[in-house]
Each structure stands twice: as C-alpha cells, then as structure tokens.
Design a protein around this motif. Structure first.
Motif, PDB file in Angstrom:
ATOM      1  N   GLY A   1       9.832   7.133   4.451  1.00 40.94           N
ATOM      2  CA  GLY A   1      10.809   6.061   4.419  1.00 40.94           C
ATOM      3  C   GLY A   1      10.994   5.420   5.789  1.00 40.94           C
ATOM      4  N   GLU A   2      12.096   4.773   5.957  1.00 40.79           N
ATOM      5  CA  GLU A   2      12.331   4.123   7.244  1.00 40.79           C
ATOM      6  C   GLU A   2      13.408   4.889   8.014  1.00 40.79           C
ATOM      7  OE1 GLU A   2      10.873   2.097   9.252  1.00 40.79           O
ATOM      8  OE2 GLU A   2      12.592   2.518  10.553  1.00 40.79           O
TER       9      GLU A   2
ATOM     10  N   MET B   1       3.566   8.528   0.070  1.00 41.14           N
ATOM     11  CA  MET B   1       3.714   8.606   1.530  1.00 41.14           C
ATOM     12  C   MET B   1       5.174   8.448   1.957  1.00 41.14           C
ATOM     13  SD  MET B   1       1.755   8.525   4.319  1.00 41.14           S
ATOM     14  CE  MET B   1       0.812   7.451   5.381  1.00 41.14           C
TER      15      MET B   1
ATOM     16  N   TYR C   1       0.819  -1.214   0.000  1.00 42.84           N
ATOM     17  CA  TYR C   1       0.000   0.000   0.000  1.00 42.84           C
ATOM     18  C   TYR C   1       0.850   1.261   0.000  1.00 42.84           C
ATOM     19  CZ  TYR C   1       0.970  -0.899   4.939  1.00 42.84           C
ATOM     20  OH  TYR C   1       1.599  -1.193   6.113  1.00 42.84           O
TER      21      TYR C   1
ATOM     22  N   SER D   1       4.879  -0.022  12.858  1.00 37.12           N
ATOM     23  CA  SER D   1       3.878  -0.433  11.878  1.00 37.12           C
ATOM     24  C   SER D   1       3.899  -1.945  11.744  1.00 37.12           C
ATOM     25  CB  SER D   1       4.193   0.208  10.519  1.00 37.12           C
ATOM     26  OG  SER D   1       4.233   1.606  10.700  1.00 37.12           O
TER      27      SER D   1
ATOM     28  N   THR E   1       8.068   6.992  14.031  1.00 34.22           N
ATOM     29  CA  THR E   1       7.247   5.967  13.393  1.00 34.22           C
ATOM     30  C   THR E   1       8.189   5.091  12.576  1.00 34.22           C
ATOM     31  OG1 THR E   1       5.359   7.458  13.248  1.00 34.22           O
ATOM     32  CG2 THR E   1       5.316   5.537  11.831  1.00 34.22           C
ATOM     33  N   THR E   2       8.147   3.785  12.817  1.00 33.27           N
ATOM     34  CA  THR E   2       9.160   2.902  12.248  1.00 33.27           C
ATOM     35  C   THR E   2       8.580   1.533  11.924  1.00 33.27           C
ATOM     36  OG1 THR E   2      11.241   1.750  12.754  1.00 33.27           O
ATOM     37  CG2 THR E   2       9.842   2.286  14.622  1.00 33.27           C
TER      38      THR E   2
ATOM     39  N   MET F   1      -4.991   4.950   2.739  1.00 35.32           N
ATOM     40  CA  MET F   1      -5.160   6.249   2.071  1.00 35.32           C
ATOM     41  C   MET F   1      -4.553   6.237   0.670  1.00 35.32           C
ATOM     42  SD  MET F   1      -4.277   8.829   5.200  1.00 35.32           S
ATOM     43  CE  MET F   1      -2.937   7.943   5.928  1.00 35.32           C
TER      44      MET F   1
HETATM   45  N1  SAM Z   1       8.610   3.143   7.483  1.00 38.95           N
HETATM   46  C1  SAM Z   1       7.978   3.611   8.659  1.00 38.95           C
HETATM   47  C2  SAM Z   1       6.779   2.788   9.014  1.00 38.95           C
HETATM   48  O1  SAM Z   1       6.331   1.998   8.185  1.00 38.95           O
HETATM   49  O2  SAM Z   1       6.306   2.932  10.133  1.00 38.95           O
HETATM   50  C3  SAM Z   1       7.605   5.072   8.616  1.00 38.95           C
HETATM   51  C4  SAM Z   1       7.025   5.598   7.340  1.00 38.95           C
HETATM   52  S1  SAM Z   1       5.461   4.903   6.866  1.00 38.95           S
HETATM   53  C5  SAM Z   1       5.151   5.783   5.358  1.00 38.95           C
HETATM   54  C6  SAM Z   1       4.402   5.637   8.088  1.00 38.95           C
HETATM   55  C7  SAM Z   1       3.060   5.000   8.272  1.00 38.95           C
HETATM   56  O3  SAM Z   1       2.315   5.184   7.107  1.00 38.95           O
HETATM   57  C8  SAM Z   1       3.073   3.495   8.536  1.00 38.95           C
HETATM   58  O4  SAM Z   1       2.354   3.238   9.711  1.00 38.95           O
HETATM   59  C9  SAM Z   1       2.359   2.925   7.345  1.00 38.95           C
HETATM   60  O5  SAM Z   1       1.606   1.781   7.671  1.00 38.95           O
HETATM   61  C10 SAM Z   1       1.505   4.058   6.907  1.00 38.95           C
HETATM   62  N2  SAM Z   1       1.123   4.020   5.503  1.00 38.95           N
HETATM   63  C11 SAM Z   1       1.905   3.904   4.413  1.00 38.95           C
HETATM   64  N3  SAM Z   1       1.175   3.947   3.284  1.00 38.95           N
HETATM   65  C12 SAM Z   1      -0.114   4.091   3.679  1.00 38.95           C
HETATM   66  C13 SAM Z   1      -1.354   4.205   2.996  1.00 38.95           C
HETATM   67  N4  SAM Z   1      -1.424   4.179   1.674  1.00 38.95           N
HETATM   68  N5  SAM Z   1      -2.473   4.370   3.726  1.00 38.95           N
HETATM   69  C14 SAM Z   1      -2.425   4.397   5.086  1.00 38.95           C
HETATM   70  N6  SAM Z   1      -1.298   4.303   5.789  1.00 38.95           N
HETATM   71  C15 SAM Z   1      -0.150   4.150   5.098  1.00 38.95           C
END
Ligand code: SAM
Ligand code: SF4
Length: 330
Positions: free
Chosen positions: A71-72, A325, A29, A122, A98-99, A193
């Motif tokens: 990113g991470e 994102m 996603y 996550s 957030t990781t 989203m």
């Molecule tokens: N890599 C880290 C992580 O996954 O926690 C931080 C960045 S990630 C983009 C931040 C959050 O965005 C994560 O909890 C992830 O699940 C969520 N996320 C990423 N794409 C998404 C989407 N299309 N809709 C909803 N949440 C999303």
C-alpha cells in the motif's frame, strides 16, 4: 544474536514492513480501478505492535535495515511516530521508505527529522497524461513536488522506481532517465511481476530488461558500474561515463533469488519469506495473546527457514501468490 537464516545459506537482514494495504493511486499493474477489499482496521497492527516486532527483529534477529512500504505508507497516520520509534532503537537500523510520494512535499521534513534516511519514489513517466493512464489519477505534479521535497530534506540519494508497460510508457525510458539525471535522482527500471490483484500479468507482454537496455542504448552509453552488487536487486550501469547511474531490476529474466536478504512483514502481522511465497506465518495472534519476545523470535526464525531457493516464475507450475503486491508490501 540469532539470525534469520534459511536452508539455502541466505540470511535475511533487510526487513520490509508494510504499514497499510490502502493506497491513493490505482496503478494498473498493481490494483484494479475500484481498489481492493482493504484489511479491516482491527486486523492491522497498531503502531506499538509494529514497533515491537521491528524491535525484536533488530535487537535479536540481526535485521539492520528496515524499509517501510505498503500500500502507500504515507497514508498511515502514525508513520512519523513509527519512524521515530524505529530510529530510537539500539542498534539503530537503516530506515528507508518506498512511496508514491503523494503528500511527501508536506511530510518529508518531519520524516527526515524523525530519522528516515532515504526514500524510493515510484514514478513511471513524466508525461501527465501517461501518468493518469497508468495510475488512474491526475497527480503527477504531487509526485514531482514530493521528489523535490525529499531531496531538500536530505532523504537522499533519492531513487526512482519505474515499471515500463507495453503500449503505455515503453517508449519513454530515455526521457525518464534524462529527467532523473538532470535532477540527480537515481533511476531504476523494474520488470513487471505477476503480483497484480487482477492476475493480468502476461510473460509475453512484459517489457524485459533486454528491451530496456535496447531502448536506452539508442541514446546513452551504459557500462556496468564497478561497485559490487551484493544483495542489491538492481544491476547498476554508469551513464555516458558517469557519475550518473541507472539500475535495472530484472526479477523475471535475471532472477537474483540466490542473493536475497529480504524478509517481509505484512500490515496484518504475517511474515512472508518471499514476495512470491504461498505461505505466511502469523505473528499477530501470538503477539496479541501475550507471547514473549523470545517466542515471537522463534516463530520468525521458523518462518524464514523454509524459504524456497527461487521464485519459480519461469516454471510452468508457477502459481501467483493469493495476496497482491499492495497487500504484501513491495
Ligand atoms: N505505494 C508505494 C509505491 O508505489 O512506491 C509502495 C508500495 S508499491 C506495491 C512498491 C513498488 O512495487 C512500487 O515501486 C511499484 O511500482 C512496484 N510494483 C507494484 N506492482 C508491481 C508489479 N506487478 N510488478 C513490478 N513492480 C510492481
Ligand atoms: Fe499504490 Fe504503490 Fe500499488 Fe501504485 S504501486 S497502486 S502507488 S501501492
């Protein structure tokens, strides 16, 4: 002190800082299997540049909360130093991250010692095969170890963010909640989203908050938690009378834009006043051209002012932002 206020009366006090657009997972996603064209190294803010911008935000613009993301963020080499530099600021902001937790088992202690207050991890499933299907990597054990290390290091309350995907893990909400409660992690479900790089999001395919409640209601008694929600995106519910809670972040079906207090800084130094903004304001160029803190603060204020009242996802004219994102910082 000046403020990051917009034309609709909201004030941004929560700064999300993306430290890199790179990642070691490929959540379907979020990113395509092959990854993305990462930002060239010279475009990414240095550690000192990141710290200077955070300092301007906290000392002049009323930001009192800083969340590192990507990113991470754990793949950013200078992460511990950036956290330590942020924790040394006066006034000191709350510092969270957030990781995906890959490698967190090795760094949780150092991050806590540097001043990190909390983590959100996550995790969408506790089944190894489903994890590998969604993230395209067989790394569930690393995430579980990272969660344990975070809790041991005092980075709590440790929160888990989960996205449910139809046909992959939408039947797993109760087992994920049970697992989280047994370990004292606070679980939040997030509606998917339209922020994936592949533009594959479909309104009629996403799992809605109502579906999440229906699935949880079959096993648990959920009641609205009494604490006021404020600007927090999650609606909180007690589970079976408490004290355990579960949160639902219904960005699509129950938008909370009117209470939003967030502003974002991308890894290449662009301010975004909303996840879904179609415009960014460049702070990196003035920063590198020798602008003063005052000048940068003025640009930042001007970037937040025109923030739109809502994300508009439910409007027929909605256009997904060009950056995904992972490049904006979730
Ligand atoms: N890599 C880290 C992580 O996954 O926690 C931080 C960045 S990630 C983009 C931040 C959050 O965005 C994560 O909890 C992830 O699940 C969520 N996320 C990423 N794409 C998404 C989407 N299309 N809709 C909803 N949440 C999303
Ligand atoms: Fe990486 Fe986080 Fe995107 Fe997953 S959601 S691919 S962990 S940036």
């Amino acid at each position: 002190m000046q403020q990051l206020s917009d034309l609709h009366g909201r004030v941004a006090t929560d700064l999300r800082v993306s430290l890199t657009d790179r990642c070691n997972l490929r959540c379907s996603y979020c990113m395509p299997a092959e990854g993305l064209d990462w930002l060239p190294g010279e475009e990414v803010l240095t550690d000192d540049e990141v710290l200077r911008l955070i300092h301007i935000a906290t000392s002049r613009l009323g930001v009192d909360e800083v969340r590192f993301t990507g990113g991470e963020p754990l793949v950013r080499r200078g992460l511990v130093d950036i956290v330590a530099g942020t924790a040394a600021m006066v006034p000191r902001p709350e510092i969270s991250m957030t990781t995906n937790a890959l490698g967190l088992s090795r760094t949780a202690r150092a991050l806590a010692d540097a001043g990190l207050d909390r983590v959100n991890v996550s995790l969408d499933t506790i089944r190894p095969q489903t994890f590998a299907d969604i993230t395209r990597r067989d790394r569930l054990h690393d995430v579980v170890a990272g969660l344990e290390a975070a809790q041991e290091a005092g980075l709590g309350p440790v929160k888990i963010n989960a996205v449910l995907l139809r046909g992959h893990n939408d039947d797993q909400a109760p087992e994920l909640l049970r697992w989280a409660i047994e370990r004292s992690y606070e679980l939040r479900f997030i509606e998917q989203m339209p922020l994936d790089a592949q533009h594959g999001w479909r309104r009629d395919e996403m799992i809605t908050a109502d579906e999440i409640f229906a699935s949880l209601d079959r096993e648990f008694v959920l009641e609205p938690a009494s604490e006021p929600r404020g600007s927090a995106p999650a609606e909180l519910f007690t589970v079976n009378g408490g004290p355990a809670t579960v949160g639902v972040i219904a960005s699509i079906t129950r938008p909370f834009c009117g209470d939003c207090d967030r502003v974002r800084l991308t890894a290449d130094g662009q301010v975004r006043n909303c996840l879904f903004a179609r415009e960014e304001s460049d702070l990196r160029t003035p920063l590198r051209d020798g602008a003063s803190d005052d000048e940068i603060a003025e640009r930042w204020i001007a970037a937040v002012r025109p923030k739109l009242p809502g994300h508009g996802i439910n409007d027929p004219s909605f256009l997904q932002p060009s950056r995904p994102m992972s490049a904006i910082g979730g």
